[in-house]
Design an enzyme around this catalytic site. Structure first.
Site, PDB file in Angstrom:
ATOM      1  N   CYS A   1      43.457  47.770  70.638  1.00 12.00           N
ATOM      2  CA  CYS A   1      42.948  48.282  69.401  1.00 12.00           C
ATOM      3  C   CYS A   1      41.476  47.755  69.083  1.00 12.00           C
ATOM      4  O   CYS A   1      40.811  47.210  69.864  1.00 12.00           O
ATOM      5  CB  CYS A   1      43.873  47.667  68.262  1.00 12.00           C
ATOM      6  SG  CYS A   1      45.625  47.927  68.562  1.00 12.00           S
TER       7      CYS A   1
ATOM      8  N   GLY B   1      41.179  53.165  69.055  1.00 15.85           N
ATOM      9  CA  GLY B   1      42.337  53.551  68.648  1.00 15.85           C
ATOM     10  C   GLY B   1      42.325  54.496  67.661  1.00 15.85           C
ATOM     11  O   GLY B   1      41.391  54.723  66.876  1.00 15.85           O
TER      12      GLY B   1
ATOM     13  N   ASN C   1      43.989  42.653  68.518  1.00 12.82           N
ATOM     14  CA  ASN C   1      43.715  43.442  69.469  1.00 12.82           C
ATOM     15  C   ASN C   1      44.177  42.739  70.677  1.00 12.82           C
ATOM     16  O   ASN C   1      43.635  41.564  70.967  1.00 12.82           O
ATOM     17  CB  ASN C   1      42.246  43.568  69.704  1.00 12.82           C
ATOM     18  CG  ASN C   1      41.771  44.522  71.100  1.00 12.82           C
ATOM     19  OD1 ASN C   1      40.786  44.448  71.476  1.00 12.82           O
ATOM     20  ND2 ASN C   1      42.825  45.005  71.555  1.00 12.82           N
ATOM     21  N   GLY C   2      45.239  43.206  71.524  1.00 15.78           N
ATOM     22  CA  GLY C   2      45.817  42.312  72.706  1.00 15.78           C
ATOM     23  C   GLY C   2      47.468  42.489  72.730  1.00 15.78           C
ATOM     24  O   GLY C   2      47.778  43.400  72.033  1.00 15.78           O
TER      25      GLY C   2
ATOM     26  N   TYR D   1      36.146  51.113  81.619  1.00 14.28           N
ATOM     27  CA  TYR D   1      36.586  52.298  81.068  1.00 14.28           C
ATOM     28  C   TYR D   1      36.668  52.102  79.287  1.00 14.28           C
ATOM     29  O   TYR D   1      36.298  53.123  78.616  1.00 14.28           O
ATOM     30  CB  TYR D   1      37.866  52.807  81.329  1.00 14.28           C
ATOM     31  CG  TYR D   1      38.572  53.842  80.426  1.00 14.28           C
ATOM     32  CD1 TYR D   1      38.203  55.159  80.462  1.00 14.28           C
ATOM     33  CD2 TYR D   1      39.552  53.614  79.315  1.00 14.28           C
ATOM     34  CE1 TYR D   1      38.776  56.032  79.877  1.00 14.28           C
ATOM     35  CE2 TYR D   1      40.084  54.453  78.631  1.00 14.28           C
ATOM     36  CZ  TYR D   1      39.455  55.850  78.657  1.00 14.28           C
ATOM     37  OH  TYR D   1      40.186  56.852  77.868  1.00 14.28           O
TER      38      TYR D   1
END
Ligand code: AMP
Length: 501
Positions: free
Chosen positions: A32, A59, A133-134, A276
């Protein structure tokens, strides 16, 4: 410690004030974007909203903002894209100069608002908001322990586990000690923005798996997943949040305090952020992603370059790689020419997470169309950042051949993705990964390319300017920097055991 409390400095290890000088697998994957803002002159909602726009690539499933006006929290969390999730009235209603925001990565399967963030919880000594995030690998253990103590959970997400653990610790400890205690209990990757009442914090896991950086604005500070969010606010990147660091934005907007709470021998930066996930215009761990991708392209030429009539990117992900590859080729005297041979339809989204192979194949065709004049009769090198299931490359090789390409050579700016990601990137399962049980030659045969070249892990480390032991390459090697059930641990991270609860 005589008082039995965590050994935490009573004052920050570092403090930055106005200006740039610094003194003193369980639940759903969470790949995210997070942000936190603390200002003096104005409400935080609008800068948070713009930041979420800048982080939209991280996200697209849901977007949310929580602010605090000094008395109470205000929140708005909605499914969908940032532009659709907030009306002007929603933003107006988010009062207060401190706040955090979140965009959530889409995952296959059910789309559930209970996992949308920021997650908020009110407890005896205040209000908490969390954006994560994670992905934690011991969330179930921590959740079970908290549930046994009477904590009631409303989602199966990791973030709620962190929020409850922190809320519990805050009943006994000051803010910094409470964060440290929670960090000592959770295991996995996390970049967090947290709001305790109107104090905004940024926390990065001790391995620094996911990015997080600090920016300075005219009237305050921001912590965000990527520096592109800071640029959008006309702010200046101060630096990355360090692995294991807690950053507390001063509510007067004058600076931030830094507490280095954990230190490890090695970091475990996710190499795939550079390959990416992150925006090319972001600076992560001191490196501009675009330049890293161009260097990866140059390394690709050095390791497996082939002189064809044209080299073309898979848009948009392969573009910087292909331009670095073409430059390196031309530096070496090769005649290969950089060309745009595929047009991307920008209005087709979410192809990667479509549930069936049929739909994913159709989506690649909807998304990309060849430009006949650059392809017909030519030998072509097609450059992409990665092969995951092999859908995109199989479809594109076929497409270019149907369009009259004489040869199609595939070059990939990453090593083969052979194992799942447990750290938050949606990577498919081992059964779906084309490289899980195939050699490069077998993959070449499967995608029907004339040749196939991947980048070596060492070349990736070289392009990132990092020691291999400081990178998480679990999805390449199947050895992870975290202690994950049923998987091998990377020996370089032996000092990162799963905490005993
Ligand atoms: P695949 O078609 O399954 O081999 O996936 C490779 C393509 O998807 C490449 O074009 C990548 O740029 C892109 N890609 C790689 N990883 C992801 C991801 N986690 N989410 C979305 N797209 C991805």
């Amino acid at each position: 410690m005589p008082d039995g409390r965590d050994p935490v400095p009573s004052s920050p290890t570092e403090n930055a004030n106005s200006g740039r000088s610094e003194t003193a697998l369980s639940g759903p994957t969470e790949k995210c974007g997070v942000v936190g803002v603390s200002l003096t002159e104005r409400d935080a909602a609008r800068p948070l909203y713009y930041s979420l726009y800048a982080l939209q690539h991280r996200g697209q499933e849901s977007a949310g903002i929580v602010t605090h006006d000094g008395f109470q929290q205000h929140d708005h969390v909605e499914m969908g894209l940032v532009g659709d999730a907030f009306t002007e009235d929603d933003i107006e209603s988010l009062r207060g100069s401190a706040g955090i925001g979140h965009v959530r990565y889409p995952t296959a399967g059910s789309v559930d608002k209970s996992c949308a963030q920021p997650f908020t919880v009110s407890f005896r000594s205040g209000a908490l908001g969390l954006s994560h995030n994670g992905n934690l690998v011991n969330a179930d253990e921590v959740r079970d322990e908290l549930a046994a103590e009477g904590h009631a959970f409303t989602s199966d997400g990791d973030t709620e586990v962190i929020a409850h653990d922190l809320a519990r610790n805050l009943l006994e400890e000051d803010l910094v000690r409470a964060v440290k205690r929670t960090m000592g209990r959770i295991h996995g990757s996390y970049s967090l923005t947290i709001m305790q009442d109107d104090t905004v914090l940024g926390v990065r896991d001790p391995e620094g798996n996911r990015p997080l950086c600090i920016g300075e604005l005219d009237d305050g500070y921001v912590v965000a997943s990527e520096s592109a969010a800071i640029d959008t606010l006309d702010g200046e990147l101060v630096r990355d949040v360090r692995p294991g660091e807690l950053v507390v934005l001063q509510p007067d907007g004058e600076g931030f305090d830094s507490y280095q709470l954990f230190e490890r021998e090695h970091t475990a930066h996710c190499f795939f952020e550079h390959v990416y996930f992150a925006r090319p215009d972001s600076v992560i761990d001191g490196k501009l992603v675009y330049e890293v991708r161009r260097d990866l392209g140059r390394e690709l030429w050095a390791e497996s370059g082939i002189d064809t009539d044209v080299v073309m990117p898979v848009p948009d992900s392969g573009r910087a790689f292909a331009s670095g590859y073409a430059d390196a080729a031309q530096d070496d005297g090769a005649s290969v020419e950089f060309a745009e041979g595929l047009m991307k339809n920008r209005y087709v989204g979410r192809t990667f997470i479509m549930p069936t192979q049929d739909e994913r194949e159709r989506a690649v065709r909807l998304k990309l169309n060849p430009i006949k004049s650059t392809v017909e009769g030519k030998t072509v090198t097609l450059v992409d950042d990665s092969i995951v299931r092999g859908t995109t490359s199989t479809q594109l090789v076929q497409l270019l051949k149907d369009c009259g390409a004489a040869e199609v050579h595939m070059r990939i700016g990453a090593p083969p993705i052979a194992a799942p990601c447990y750290m938050g990137i949606n990577m498919a399962t081992r059964e779906e990964l084309i490289a899980a049980d195939r050699s490069t030659e077998e993959i070449r045969d499967e995608i029907e390319a004339d040749s196939l070249g991947y980048l070596s892990p060492d070349a990736v480390a070289a392009a990132l300017g990092e020691d291999r032991d400081d990178l998480c390459m679990g999805c390449v090697t199947g050895e992870y920097p975290y202690d994950i059930d049923g998987e091998e641990m990377d020996p370089a991270h032996a000092d990162n055991p799963r905490p005993e609860l």
